[in-house]
Write a protein that holds these residues in place. Structure first.
Motif, PDB file in Angstrom:
ATOM      1  N   LEU A  26       0.700  -1.044   0.060  1.00 56.56           N
ATOM      2  CA  LEU A  26      -0.021   0.089   0.079  1.00 56.56           C
ATOM      3  C   LEU A  26       0.510   1.213   0.387  1.00 56.56           C
ATOM      4  O   LEU A  26       0.614   2.137  -0.640  1.00 56.56           O
ATOM      5  CB  LEU A  26      -0.807  -0.213   1.371  1.00 56.56           C
ATOM      6  CG  LEU A  26      -2.152  -1.742   1.699  1.00 56.56           C
ATOM      7  CD1 LEU A  26      -2.927  -1.334   2.445  1.00 56.56           C
ATOM      8  CD2 LEU A  26      -2.340  -1.866  -0.284  1.00 56.56           C
ATOM      9  N   ALA A  27       2.221   1.296   1.401  1.00 55.68           N
ATOM     10  CA  ALA A  27       3.042   2.144   0.936  1.00 55.68           C
ATOM     11  C   ALA A  27       3.412   2.371  -0.855  1.00 55.68           C
ATOM     12  O   ALA A  27       3.968   3.923  -1.187  1.00 55.68           O
ATOM     13  CB  ALA A  27       4.095   1.614   1.486  1.00 55.68           C
ATOM     14  N   ALA A  28       3.443   1.406  -1.232  1.00 53.30           N
ATOM     15  CA  ALA A  28       4.199   1.430  -2.967  1.00 53.30           C
ATOM     16  C   ALA A  28       3.044   1.862  -3.741  1.00 53.30           C
ATOM     17  O   ALA A  28       3.523   2.633  -4.943  1.00 53.30           O
ATOM     18  CB  ALA A  28       4.439   0.104  -3.388  1.00 53.30           C
ATOM     19  N   ARG A  29       2.008   1.653  -3.649  1.00 56.13           N
ATOM     20  CA  ARG A  29       1.302   2.027  -4.631  1.00 56.13           C
ATOM     21  C   ARG A  29       0.673   3.255  -3.688  1.00 56.13           C
ATOM     22  O   ARG A  29       0.376   4.231  -5.338  1.00 56.13           O
ATOM     23  CB  ARG A  29      -0.825   1.123  -4.497  1.00 56.13           C
ATOM     24  CG  ARG A  29      -1.510   1.561  -5.731  1.00 56.13           C
ATOM     25  CD  ARG A  29      -2.621   0.083  -4.655  1.00 56.13           C
ATOM     26  NE  ARG A  29      -3.651   1.951  -3.079  1.00 56.13           N
ATOM     27  CZ  ARG A  29      -4.208   1.298  -2.369  1.00 56.13           C
ATOM     28  NH1 ARG A  29      -5.528   0.895  -2.913  1.00 56.13           N
ATOM     29  NH2 ARG A  29      -4.746   1.490  -1.453  1.00 56.13           N
ATOM     30  N   ALA A  30       0.480   3.777  -3.289  1.00 59.32           N
ATOM     31  CA  ALA A  30       0.864   5.226  -2.673  1.00 59.32           C
ATOM     32  C   ALA A  30       1.852   6.077  -3.272  1.00 59.32           C
ATOM     33  O   ALA A  30       1.418   7.318  -4.454  1.00 59.32           O
ATOM     34  CB  ALA A  30       0.740   5.855  -1.210  1.00 59.32           C
TER      35      ALA A  30
END
Length: 354
Positions: free
Chosen positions: A94-98
């Motif tokens: 989710l951090a990488a998607r952001a």
């Protein structure tokens, strides 16, 4: 470590919804659960099983211990083409998607955008994010540091992680995709050799004294890819992902499996170049096609094995596994069955064992 014996082959149309349901039971919001499932199952489809659904039990354990928060929202700060992401306890995917979402928006305005991520956790296969950026029209580079398991060139103790480098570029079809570790091998391959009673190449691992060994049981750490050159690439990743991003550095990183009392604080770094700022995308795609043709028509050393582009073996595996199902190791099936039972998400009916 999962065993080499395959316990069950599962259709992607069954596995991905099951992972989505399990992630929701772990506390992921619905859309985030689906994203996690897509990222993990994509790794399995491409044959990168070490970064696929076998990670779910340790993800669950770290969530249960409060080290990862599936409901956390990463903090994103954007200044022109510079993106800074603080995971704030969110899962790595989710951090990488952001970061990817912010890069795409900034890149379309400024044509060149770069992102750092700190405070992250294991984010799966780096290539998943590079390909997402390429699908949006960018030439992309994604790197991440990771827990120490690789000795420095000339050293005897693990200092760096496998520190992957992923690169992707748009084409008229699927993106060109490169995803590689900066170590000579993955530890999983060493463990498979040990299980089978086989020796390993002398450039894969080192013993406790830092000496190269062909005995997989003696491997205490991995060796860098290509000696000094692989170590240099690993340092490049460490500087971009760890030092520049403000994340943990080398030996400071928490071990995903052993350090169950603290967050990992992994760092990622991404770069996105807008193809349309350099030339029309159709022209770029045509030039990529020309380059690919040059590779495919180059003379092979073995006429029965044509020269392939980076990423093509994984793409072929993806095609086969979409058709025939994803083979999961017996240990992985047992762990997922137990995990699903604990969270009220029964494991899938037995498929054909390979």
């Amino acid at each position: 470590m999962q065993s080499v014996a395959v316990g069950q082959s599962v259709a992607v149309g069954q596995l991905q919804p099951w992972v989505t349901r399990l992630a929701a039971a772990l506390g992921y919001p619905e859309a985030d659960a689906a994203y996690l499932a897509a990222a993990l199952v994509d790794a399995n489809l491409r044959g990168i099983d070490s970064h696929g659904v076998m990670r779910l039990p340790i993800y669950a354990q770290r969530i249960e211990r409060g080290l990862v928060d599936p409901t956390a929202t990463p903090a994103v700060d954007v200044t022109a083409g510079i993106v800074r992401v603080d995971a704030r306890g969110a899962p790595g995917q989710l951090a990488a998607r952001a970061a990817c979402d912010a890069l795409i928006a900034a890149g379309r305005t400024h044509h060149v955008a770069t992102a750092t991520v700190r405070g992250s956790a294991h984010f799966g296969a780096a290539g998943f994010y590079a390909r997402a950026l390429a699908a949006a029209g960018f030439v992309a580079l994604v790197v991440s540091n990771s827990e120490p398991i690789v000795v420095p060139f000339g050293g005897r103790e693990a200092l760096l992680g496998t520190n992957p480098i992923a690169f992707a570029a748009p084409t008229a079809d699927e993106p060109f995709s490169l995803d590689m570790a900066t170590s000579a091998s993955a530890m999983g391959r060493v463990m498979v050799a040990q299980t089978r009673g086989e020796t390993i190449p002398p450039d894969w691992g080192a013993d406790n004294a830092g000496r190269a060994t062909t005995d997989p049981a003696a491997v205490a750490a991995l060796l860098p890819l290509g000696g000094a050159k692989g170590f240099a690439l690993g340092m490049l990743v460490e500087i971009l992902a760890g030092v520049l991003g403000g994340a943990a550095i080398a030996g400071e990183l928490g071990n995903q499996y052993r350090d169950l009392d603290r967050p990992q604080n992994i760092g990622h770094w991404m770069l996105a170049l807008d193809v349309s700022a350099f030339m029309p995308p159709a022209e770029f795609a045509a030039r990529m096609r020309t380059l690919s043709t040059m590779v495919h028509t180059s003379a092979p050393t073995d006429a029965s094995r044509p020269v392939l582009l980076p990423g093509e073996p994984e793409a072929r595996t993806l095609t086969l596994r979409r058709r025939d199902g994803i083979p999961l190791a017996r240990d992985t099936v047992e762990e997922l069955t137990a995990l699903g039972g604990r969270y009220g998400v029964p494991w899938l009916p037995r498929g054909e064992a390979a």
